[in-house]
Design a protein around this motif. Structure first.
Motif, mmCIF file in Angstrom:
data_model
loop_
_atom_site.group_PDB
_atom_site.id
_atom_site.type_symbol
_atom_site.label_atom_id
_atom_site.label_comp_id
_atom_site.label_asym_id
_atom_site.label_seq_id
_atom_site.Cartn_x
_atom_site.Cartn_y
_atom_site.Cartn_z
ATOM 1 N N ARG A 46 0.817 -1.226 0.000
ATOM 2 C CA ARG A 46 0.000 0.000 0.000
ATOM 3 C C ARG A 46 0.845 1.267 0.000
ATOM 4 N N GLY A 47 2.015 1.201 0.617
ATOM 5 C CA GLY A 47 2.851 2.391 0.723
ATOM 6 C C GLY A 47 3.831 2.581 -0.417
ATOM 7 N N SER A 48 3.859 1.673 -1.351
ATOM 8 C CA SER A 48 4.829 1.745 -2.452
ATOM 9 C C SER A 48 4.332 2.624 -3.595
ATOM 10 N N ASP A 49 5.260 3.033 -4.436
ATOM 11 C CA ASP A 49 4.904 3.761 -5.657
ATOM 12 C C ASP A 49 4.639 2.800 -6.807
ATOM 13 N N ALA A 50 5.265 1.645 -6.752
ATOM 14 C CA ALA A 50 5.090 0.630 -7.793
ATOM 15 C C ALA A 50 5.416 -0.734 -7.196
ATOM 16 N N ILE A 51 4.948 -1.792 -7.868
ATOM 17 C CA ILE A 51 5.154 -3.160 -7.407
ATOM 18 C C ILE A 51 5.844 -3.936 -8.522
ATOM 19 N N SER A 52 6.855 -4.718 -8.158
ATOM 20 C CA SER A 52 7.608 -5.455 -9.172
ATOM 21 C C SER A 52 7.621 -6.942 -8.845
ATOM 22 N N PHE A 53 7.542 -7.752 -9.880
ATOM 23 C CA PHE A 53 7.602 -9.200 -9.718
ATOM 24 C C PHE A 53 8.559 -9.797 -10.742
ATOM 25 N N ARG A 54 9.221 -10.869 -10.333
ATOM 26 C CA ARG A 54 10.053 -11.642 -11.259
ATOM 27 C C ARG A 54 9.170 -12.712 -11.904
ATOM 28 N N THR A 55 8.455 -12.313 -12.920
ATOM 29 C CA THR A 55 7.576 -13.233 -13.628
ATOM 30 C C THR A 55 7.257 -12.651 -15.003
ATOM 31 N N SER A 56 6.379 -13.322 -15.734
ATOM 32 C CA SER A 56 6.001 -12.873 -17.073
ATOM 33 C C SER A 56 4.486 -12.889 -17.225
ATOM 34 N N ARG A 57 3.989 -12.091 -18.146
ATOM 35 C CA ARG A 57 2.548 -12.076 -18.409
ATOM 36 C C ARG A 57 2.098 -13.399 -19.013
ATOM 37 N N GLU A 58 3.017 -14.080 -19.703
ATOM 38 C CA GLU A 58 2.672 -15.358 -20.345
ATOM 39 C C GLU A 58 2.302 -16.425 -19.322
ATOM 40 N N THR A 59 2.815 -16.321 -18.108
ATOM 41 C CA THR A 59 2.535 -17.332 -17.094
ATOM 42 C C THR A 59 1.609 -16.839 -15.981
ATOM 43 N N GLU A 60 1.717 -15.553 -15.595
ATOM 44 C CA GLU A 60 0.950 -15.072 -14.442
ATOM 45 C C GLU A 60 0.282 -13.726 -14.701
ATOM 46 N N GLY A 61 -0.055 -13.479 -15.933
ATOM 47 C CA GLY A 61 -0.614 -12.187 -16.309
ATOM 48 C C GLY A 61 -1.875 -11.806 -15.554
ATOM 49 N N ILE A 62 -2.806 -12.742 -15.381
ATOM 50 C CA ILE A 62 -4.083 -12.408 -14.732
ATOM 51 C C ILE A 62 -3.886 -12.031 -13.268
ATOM 52 N N TYR A 63 -2.863 -12.596 -12.627
ATOM 53 C CA TYR A 63 -2.605 -12.282 -11.223
ATOM 54 C C TYR A 63 -1.911 -10.926 -11.079
ATOM 55 N N CYS A 64 -1.083 -10.574 -12.048
ATOM 56 C CA CYS A 64 -0.452 -9.249 -12.053
ATOM 57 C C CYS A 64 -1.523 -8.169 -12.228
ATOM 58 N N ASP A 65 -2.486 -8.423 -13.102
ATOM 59 C CA ASP A 65 -3.591 -7.479 -13.301
ATOM 60 C C ASP A 65 -4.410 -7.341 -12.024
ATOM 61 N N TYR A 66 -4.604 -8.450 -11.323
ATOM 62 C CA TYR A 66 -5.380 -8.442 -10.078
ATOM 63 C C TYR A 66 -4.691 -7.582 -9.012
ATOM 64 N N ILE A 67 -3.376 -7.763 -8.851
ATOM 65 C CA ILE A 67 -2.615 -6.985 -7.871
ATOM 66 C C ILE A 67 -2.638 -5.493 -8.237
ATOM 67 N N GLU A 68 -2.492 -5.199 -9.524
ATOM 68 C CA GLU A 68 -2.484 -3.807 -9.984
ATOM 69 C C GLU A 68 -3.812 -3.126 -9.677
ATOM 70 N N LYS A 69 -4.894 -3.846 -9.908
ATOM 71 C CA LYS A 69 -6.224 -3.303 -9.653
ATOM 72 C C LYS A 69 -6.501 -3.177 -8.156
ATOM 73 N N LYS A 70 -6.091 -4.189 -7.392
ATOM 74 C CA LYS A 70 -6.385 -4.216 -5.959
ATOM 75 C C LYS A 70 -5.672 -3.084 -5.207
ATOM 76 N N TYR A 71 -4.410 -2.816 -5.583
ATOM 77 C CA TYR A 71 -3.624 -1.818 -4.846
ATOM 78 C C TYR A 71 -3.496 -0.489 -5.586
ATOM 79 N N GLY A 72 -3.999 -0.424 -6.805
ATOM 80 C CA GLY A 72 -3.958 0.831 -7.544
ATOM 81 C C GLY A 72 -2.555 1.314 -7.835
ATOM 82 N N LYS A 73 -1.629 0.389 -8.033
ATOM 83 C CA LYS A 73 -0.230 0.727 -8.292
ATOM 84 C C LYS A 73 0.226 0.052 -9.587
#
Length: 297
Positions: A46-73
């Protein structure tokens, strides 16, 4: 345990009872002065400016979208960061042993350097490999209450599998072993490093998650991506039998099995993407560009 209601509807990730209990213990134990690991993680997100993961959209794209939407980052991905090809060859000890067997006929099992199994489950896993009748190379740390790998073996096991089964307690060249022509099946604990190494090699995957995020990785590979098959466990305690292990290994190694064909084809598709000429460099370039935009904004 079912995921949150707002979780991606196409996700197949669901925790078994014993997994949910372990993760609850990890997430809610104190991690600092009066702060749980879950609270510390949430405050950081919640306190970050951005969130980073060591992964790819090809394998975990829907979960990255979920985190982006949930935390607005903004969520920035580095790609899988695959290991560099080894600059040395496989130890002669293992190359000579593996060269004795037919292509894609050997089971290779490795659970990493931090996984220490309970003795009874360790023995059950090895009995499952014996039951397949196939050659196998196992690299596992000595189990709980055993000083050496051999101390953890059941009496008579080594004599019964001599010539076709080896249990090693030290470090092995996993990446090179996965690439050996004789290795056809990789039994993995679903750690991130092992998962990425397996995706760029032509081995069939048998999934035996041990703890933490490995449970999620296993559901991702067996459910969402359908590139491996997980060993069935009891819901309550997570126990699996030698028959459970044997059944899944033989299933993925059977060239005529529909399941084996499906996971092989799906895994080949991902391998082709991951091995693409600019796949990794494009991810790193975009990651750097987003970091620069973040600093300048």
């Amino acid at each position: 345990m079912n995921p949150p209601q707002d979780f991606p509807p196409s996700s197949t990730i669901k925790l078994h009872l014993h997994e949910a209990r372990e993760l609850k213990f990890i997430m809610y134990r104190e991690y600092g002065c009066g702060v749980s690991f879950s609270e510390r993680l949430t405050l950081g997100l919640r306190g970050s400016d951005a969130i980073s993961f060591r992964t790819s959209r090809e394998t975990e794209g829907i979960y990255c979208d979920y985190i982006e939407k949930k935390y607005g980052k903004p969520v920035m991905l580095s790609g899988p960061i695959l290991p560099e090809p080894p600059s040395i060859g496989l130890d002669e000890k293992w190359s000579k042993w593996l060269d004795r067997f037919k292509p894609r006929s050997v089971i290779f099992c490795s659970f990493g350097s931090e996984c220490i199994m309970k003795k009874d489950q360790y023995q059950e896993l090895l009995l499952g490999f014996e039951l397949t009748g196939m050659p196998f190379l196992v690299a596992l740390k000595p189990p709980v209450e055993a000083e050496t790998t051999q101390d953890g073996l059941l009496e008579g096991f080594e004599e019964r599998v001599i010539g076709r089964g080896v249990v090693e307690g030290g470090w092995v060249q996993q990446q090179l072993l996965l690439g050996h022509p004789s290795v056809g099946c990789f039994v993995t604990h679903c750690g991130l490093g092992s998962m990425n190494e397996s995706l760029v090699n032509d081995v069939q995957l048998v999934l035996v998650p041990h703890s933490g995020d490995q449970f999620v990785n296993a559901r991702l590979m067996s459910g969402d991506l359908k590139i491996g098959v997980e060993v069935v466990r009891r819901e309550e305690g997570g126990w699996y039998t030698k028959e459970n292990v044997c059944e899944v290994v033989k299933l993925v190694m059977d060239e005529n099995s529909k399941v084996a064909k499906e996971v092989r084809e799906n895994k080949l598709k991902i391998k082709e993407v991951f091995k693409g000429e600019r796949f990794e460099s494009d991810y790193i370039d975009r990651f750097v560009e987003k970091l620069q935009d973040l600093i300048q904004s």
